[in-house]
Write an enzyme that holds these catalytic residues in place. Structure first.
Site, PDB file in Angstrom:
ATOM      1  N   THR A  50     -12.638  60.647   5.921  1.00 61.89           N
ATOM      2  CA  THR A  50     -11.823  60.333   4.743  1.00 61.89           C
ATOM      3  C   THR A  50     -11.512  58.844   4.684  1.00 61.89           C
ATOM      4  OG1 THR A  50     -10.869  62.549   4.738  1.00 61.89           O
ATOM      5  CG2 THR A  50      -9.684  60.854   3.507  1.00 61.89           C
ATOM      6  N   CYS A  51     -11.215  58.257   5.820  1.00 57.90           N
ATOM      7  CA  CYS A  51     -10.910  56.824   5.874  1.00 57.90           C
ATOM      8  C   CYS A  51     -12.112  56.006   5.405  1.00 57.90           C
ATOM      9  CB  CYS A  51     -10.530  56.409   7.291  1.00 57.90           C
ATOM     10  SG  CYS A  51      -9.144  57.332   7.979  1.00 57.90           S
ATOM     11  N   SER A  52     -13.287  56.338   5.920  1.00 51.65           N
ATOM     12  CA  SER A  52     -14.495  55.558   5.654  1.00 51.65           C
ATOM     13  C   SER A  52     -15.098  55.789   4.283  1.00 51.65           C
ATOM     14  CB  SER A  52     -15.565  55.884   6.708  1.00 51.65           C
ATOM     15  OG  SER A  52     -15.145  55.431   7.965  1.00 51.65           O
TER      16      SER A  52
END
Length: 162
Positions: A50-52
């Site tokens: 999700t971060c990337s």
């Protein structure tokens, strides 16, 4: 410690960052934010899905629009070492505005009251997902996620606060 909230002054802290000449610098958050409008956003970890694929790209894609609304700095904080943050930053070749800052020991994340214990998943202490709009060190918007959600801490939500 209670999480940082609107109206609070952000704590100072020193985070690792590789500059454009590939030199490791120790940057003071107050030196980056004093007298300016900045965004500080945090993620649980470098290279995580999700971060990337969502959170970081939301700020890279909207960086010009954020800058046009007076944002001087877009600061990404993650509980990773500076070398991991450097490698992660290099995966975003189109990035010109987001600074990748390393909070290796989670000291700054703890000072914000936004630590997340993911020890049961083998990840240790990490950061909750969040985005802060800060004007001259004072929090104007504090978008802090619950659990693993990604609903209020993206660039679109910060744009609404501007």
């Amino acid at each position: 410690m209670a999480p940082i909230k609107v109206g609070d002054v952000i704590p100072d802290g020193t985070l690792g960052h590789f500059d454009s000449e590939d030199q490791l610098q120790q940057l003071s958050i107050h030196s980056l934010a004093s007298g300016k409008k900045v965004i500080i956003f945090g993620v649980p970890g470098a290279f995580t899905p999700t971060c990337s694929m969502q959170h970081v790209p939301s700020f890279i894609t909207n960086a010009e629009q954020l800058k046009s609304k007076g944002v001087a700095e877009i600061l990404l904080v993650s509980v990773n070492d500076p070398f991991v943050m450097k490698a992660w930053a290099k995966t975003y070749t189109e990035n010109k505005h987001v600074k990748f800052l390393a909070d290796g020991s989670a000291a700054y994340t703890h000072a914000l009251g936004l630590e997340l214990d993911l020890g049961e998943k083998g990840l240790g202490i990490r950061s909750r997902r969040f985005a802060l709009l800060v004007d001259d060190l004072k929090v104007k918007a504090a978008n802090i996620e619950e659990g693993g959600a990604f609903t209020v801490s993206g660039a679109d939500e910060i744009l609404k606060a501007l």
